[in-house]
Design a protein around this motif. Structure first.
Motif, PDB file in Angstrom:
ATOM      1  N   TYR A 165       0.761  -1.232  -0.059  1.00  0.00           N
ATOM      2  CA  TYR A 165       0.027  -0.033  -0.043  1.00  0.00           C
ATOM      3  C   TYR A 165       0.808   1.332   0.008  1.00  0.00           C
ATOM      4  N   ASP A 166       0.411   2.261  -0.648  1.00  0.00           N
ATOM      5  CA  ASP A 166       0.905   3.532  -0.406  1.00  0.00           C
ATOM      6  C   ASP A 166      -0.018   4.548   0.539  1.00  0.00           C
ATOM      7  N   THR A 167       0.608   4.473   1.746  1.00  0.00           N
ATOM      8  CA  THR A 167      -0.380   4.976   2.808  1.00  0.00           C
ATOM      9  C   THR A 167      -0.169   6.534   3.100  1.00  0.00           C
ATOM     10  N   GLY A 168       0.727   7.198   2.119  1.00  0.00           N
ATOM     11  CA  GLY A 168       0.952   8.417   2.214  1.00  0.00           C
ATOM     12  C   GLY A 168       1.468   8.949   3.652  1.00  0.00           C
ATOM     13  N   ALA A 169       0.904   9.865   4.306  1.00  0.00           N
ATOM     14  CA  ALA A 169       1.055  10.422   5.542  1.00  0.00           C
ATOM     15  C   ALA A 169       1.148   9.537   6.573  1.00  0.00           C
ATOM     16  N   LEU A 170       0.975   8.294   6.509  1.00  0.00           N
ATOM     17  CA  LEU A 170       1.377   7.406   7.609  1.00  0.00           C
ATOM     18  C   LEU A 170       2.580   6.769   7.620  1.00  0.00           C
ATOM     19  N   ALA A 171       3.294   7.133   6.531  1.00  0.00           N
ATOM     20  CA  ALA A 171       4.470   6.595   6.442  1.00  0.00           C
ATOM     21  C   ALA A 171       5.335   7.561   5.877  1.00  0.00           C
ATOM     22  N   PRO A 172       5.540   8.692   6.453  1.00  0.00           N
ATOM     23  CA  PRO A 172       6.112  10.034   5.941  1.00  0.00           C
ATOM     24  C   PRO A 172       7.753   9.933   6.302  1.00  0.00           C
ATOM     25  N   MET A 173       8.595  10.832   5.662  1.00  0.00           N
ATOM     26  CA  MET A 173       9.882  11.121   5.839  1.00  0.00           C
ATOM     27  C   MET A 173      10.618   9.770   6.037  1.00  0.00           C
ATOM     28  N   PRO A 174      10.950   9.037   5.160  1.00  0.00           N
ATOM     29  CA  PRO A 174      11.483   7.763   5.600  1.00  0.00           C
ATOM     30  C   PRO A 174      12.910   8.102   6.101  1.00  0.00           C
ATOM     31  N   VAL A 175      13.594   8.988   5.735  1.00  0.00           N
ATOM     32  CA  VAL A 175      15.038   9.025   6.026  1.00  0.00           C
ATOM     33  C   VAL A 175      15.081   9.588   7.631  1.00  0.00           C
ATOM     34  N   ALA A 176      14.163  10.640   7.632  1.00  0.00           N
ATOM     35  CA  ALA A 176      14.052  11.195   9.139  1.00  0.00           C
ATOM     36  C   ALA A 176      13.514   9.985  10.061  1.00  0.00           C
ATOM     37  N   CYS A 177      12.369   9.373   9.714  1.00  0.00           N
ATOM     38  CA  CYS A 177      11.848   8.305  10.576  1.00  0.00           C
ATOM     39  C   CYS A 177      12.910   7.288  11.012  1.00  0.00           C
ATOM     40  N   SER A 178      13.703   7.014   9.945  1.00  0.00           N
ATOM     41  CA  SER A 178      14.820   5.824  10.053  1.00  0.00           C
ATOM     42  C   SER A 178      15.714   6.040  11.353  1.00  0.00           C
ATOM     43  N   SER A 179      15.757   7.627  11.659  1.00  0.00           N
ATOM     44  CA  SER A 179      16.698   8.129  12.696  1.00  0.00           C
ATOM     45  C   SER A 179      16.064   7.845  14.196  1.00  0.00           C
ATOM     46  N   THR A 180      14.847   7.308  14.339  1.00  0.00           N
ATOM     47  CA  THR A 180      14.403   6.792  15.507  1.00  0.00           C
ATOM     48  C   THR A 180      15.094   5.557  16.130  1.00  0.00           C
ATOM     49  N   GLY A 181      16.043   5.167  15.246  1.00  0.00           N
ATOM     50  CA  GLY A 181      17.079   4.137  16.065  1.00  0.00           C
ATOM     51  C   GLY A 181      16.230   2.891  16.143  1.00  0.00           C
ATOM     52  N   PHE A 182      16.398   2.401  17.316  1.00  0.00           N
ATOM     53  CA  PHE A 182      16.188   1.055  17.659  1.00  0.00           C
ATOM     54  C   PHE A 182      14.349   0.748  17.431  1.00  0.00           C
ATOM     55  N   TRP A 183      13.707   2.046  17.407  1.00  0.00           N
ATOM     56  CA  TRP A 183      12.240   1.856  17.304  1.00  0.00           C
ATOM     57  C   TRP A 183      11.757   1.784  15.765  1.00  0.00           C
ATOM     58  N   ALA A 184      12.862   1.867  15.013  1.00  0.00           N
ATOM     59  CA  ALA A 184      12.463   2.259  13.340  1.00  0.00           C
ATOM     60  C   ALA A 184      12.230   0.774  12.550  1.00  0.00           C
ATOM     61  N   ALA A 185      11.873  -0.326  13.168  1.00  0.00           N
ATOM     62  CA  ALA A 185      11.611  -1.373  12.315  1.00  0.00           C
ATOM     63  C   ALA A 185      10.511  -1.169  11.312  1.00  0.00           C
ATOM     64  N   ASP A 186       9.446  -0.357  11.484  1.00  0.00           N
ATOM     65  CA  ASP A 186       8.388  -0.326  10.521  1.00  0.00           C
ATOM     66  C   ASP A 186       9.008   0.517   9.549  1.00  0.00           C
ATOM     67  N   THR A 187       9.904   1.401   9.846  1.00  0.00           N
ATOM     68  CA  THR A 187      10.277   2.034   8.649  1.00  0.00           C
ATOM     69  C   THR A 187      11.408   1.138   7.762  1.00  0.00           C
ATOM     70  N   TYR A 188      12.371   0.732   8.323  1.00  0.00           N
ATOM     71  CA  TYR A 188      13.157  -0.224   7.492  1.00  0.00           C
ATOM     72  C   TYR A 188      12.522  -1.544   6.731  1.00  0.00           C
ATOM     73  N   ILE A 189      11.598  -1.981   7.400  1.00  0.00           N
ATOM     74  CA  ILE A 189      10.987  -2.995   6.676  1.00  0.00           C
ATOM     75  C   ILE A 189      10.010  -2.650   5.490  1.00  0.00           C
ATOM     76  N   HIS A 190       9.740  -1.242   5.511  1.00  0.00           N
ATOM     77  CA  HIS A 190       8.803  -0.939   4.516  1.00  0.00           C
ATOM     78  C   HIS A 190       9.837  -0.666   3.202  1.00  0.00           C
ATOM     79  N   ARG A 191      10.908   0.092   3.724  1.00  0.00           N
ATOM     80  CA  ARG A 191      11.736   0.649   2.652  1.00  0.00           C
ATOM     81  C   ARG A 191      12.431  -0.676   1.824  1.00  0.00           C
ATOM     82  N   PHE A 192      12.721  -1.629   2.759  1.00  0.00           N
ATOM     83  CA  PHE A 192      13.387  -3.066   2.027  1.00  0.00           C
ATOM     84  C   PHE A 192      12.223  -3.620   1.189  1.00  0.00           C
ATOM     85  N   LEU A 193      11.024  -3.598   1.525  1.00  0.00           N
ATOM     86  CA  LEU A 193      10.168  -4.276   0.672  1.00  0.00           C
ATOM     87  C   LEU A 193       9.921  -3.580  -0.621  1.00  0.00           C
TER      88      LEU A 193
END
Length: 289
Positions: free
Chosen positions: A1-29
């Motif tokens: 899905y393209d969820t738009g504003a529910l998955a914003p700023m992937p680079v900035a969101c990946s910087s949340t560190g240990f809590w960024a699994a949702d971002t990393y998995i999304h970008r990998f897929l």
């Protein structure tokens, strides 16, 4: 899905560190070869929501409306075009932190996610009314995780941390510390950190810190050079933190030391597949002393 504003700023969101699994998995897929634009050909519908990033970087800008942000998120999920009662089992969500924010958003979340597989870092999530300013003490949800459909995944070990741990990992015969631990706790010198752990009634890490000063140990509060310290150790302690899971377990593996898990209620990632008995020691919390 393209969820738009529910998955914003992937680079900035990946910087949340240990809590960024949702971002990393999304970008990998999103950059893999297993994605199809044809919903009739899809085996699984991945639903990207950067829960922790939304909490820390979007909703935190106006703490008076966190629940409206959560509510809008849930309404958007329920309105996804291919998510029906018949296809719920083909959808999946990621919760990459100690709390599952969906818990606060919808009292009926168990019903509409009943058949939906969840990928979670924490199987005993924090239920923390105080996160939005309410006075009730935090607790944990012991029945949120469904073992028949949900899967525990590792937290993110940021690339920079993993690289430094690997770089400073000494050969077994060159390690000059037997037991090590560095981390936050309820006796932290930092008032904000201390208050958070005290609110959770966390007692394991203070017990670990009582071992400081014993021969062959390097135990203390968080240190900037902890990657260098872990590389000198034979055993690295991984006590529970705010919840059952601890990123220290995975740091230990990168550092090449033997993890000692001090978390009685921890579900390890991919149990039944990963031979954890060969990789780590589980030690009862009551026997720390």
């Amino acid at each position: 899905y393209d969820t738009g504003a529910l998955a914003p700023m992937p680079v900035a969101c990946s910087s949340t560190g240990f809590w960024a699994a949702d971002t990393y998995i999304h970008r990998f897929l999103a950059n893999s070869g297993c994605v199809t634009a044809d919903p009739t050909q899809a085996d699984v519908f991945f639903v990207p929501v950067y829960w922790t990033c939304l909490e820390l970087r979007v909703w935190s800008k106006d703490r008076s409306v966190p629940f409206s942000g959560l509510g809008a998120t849930v309404r958007a999920l329920k309105g996804l075009p291919h998510w029906t009662e018949a296809t719920a089992h083909k959808h999946t969500l990621v919760f990459g932190a100690s709390d599952w924010l969906v818990y606060y958003a919808d009292p009926q979340w168990r019903a509409w996610l009943r058949d939906t597989p969840l990928l979670v870092v924490e199987s005993v999530p924090i239920v923390d009314p105080g996160v939005w300013g309410a006075p009730e003490p935090p607790r944990h949800c012991w029945d949120c995780f469904s073992g028949w459909k949900d899967v525990v995944i590792p937290p993110v070990t940021p690339y920079g941390v993993a690289t430094r741990l690997l770089r400073h990992a000494r050969a077994p015969g060159e390690r000059d510390r037997v037991v090590c631990f560095r981390g936050n706790s309820a006796v932290s010198p930092l008032p904000q950190v201390r208050a958070k752990y005290l609110s959770l009634n966390e007692t394991v890490r203070p017990e670990v810190l009582n071992l400081a000063g014993l021969p062959g140990t390097d135990i203390g509060h968080s240190a900037r050079n902890h990657e260098l310290l872990l590389g000198r150790c034979v055993f690295c302690l991984a006590p529970q933190g705010a919840s059952a899971y601890s990123s220290r377990l995975f740091e230990a593996l990168f550092a090449g030391c033997i993890p000692v898990v001090l978390s009685d209620h921890l579900r390890l990632p991919f149990e039944g597949v990963v031979p954890w008995r060969e990789l780590a020691i589980r030690w009862p919390m009551r026997r720390i002393r």
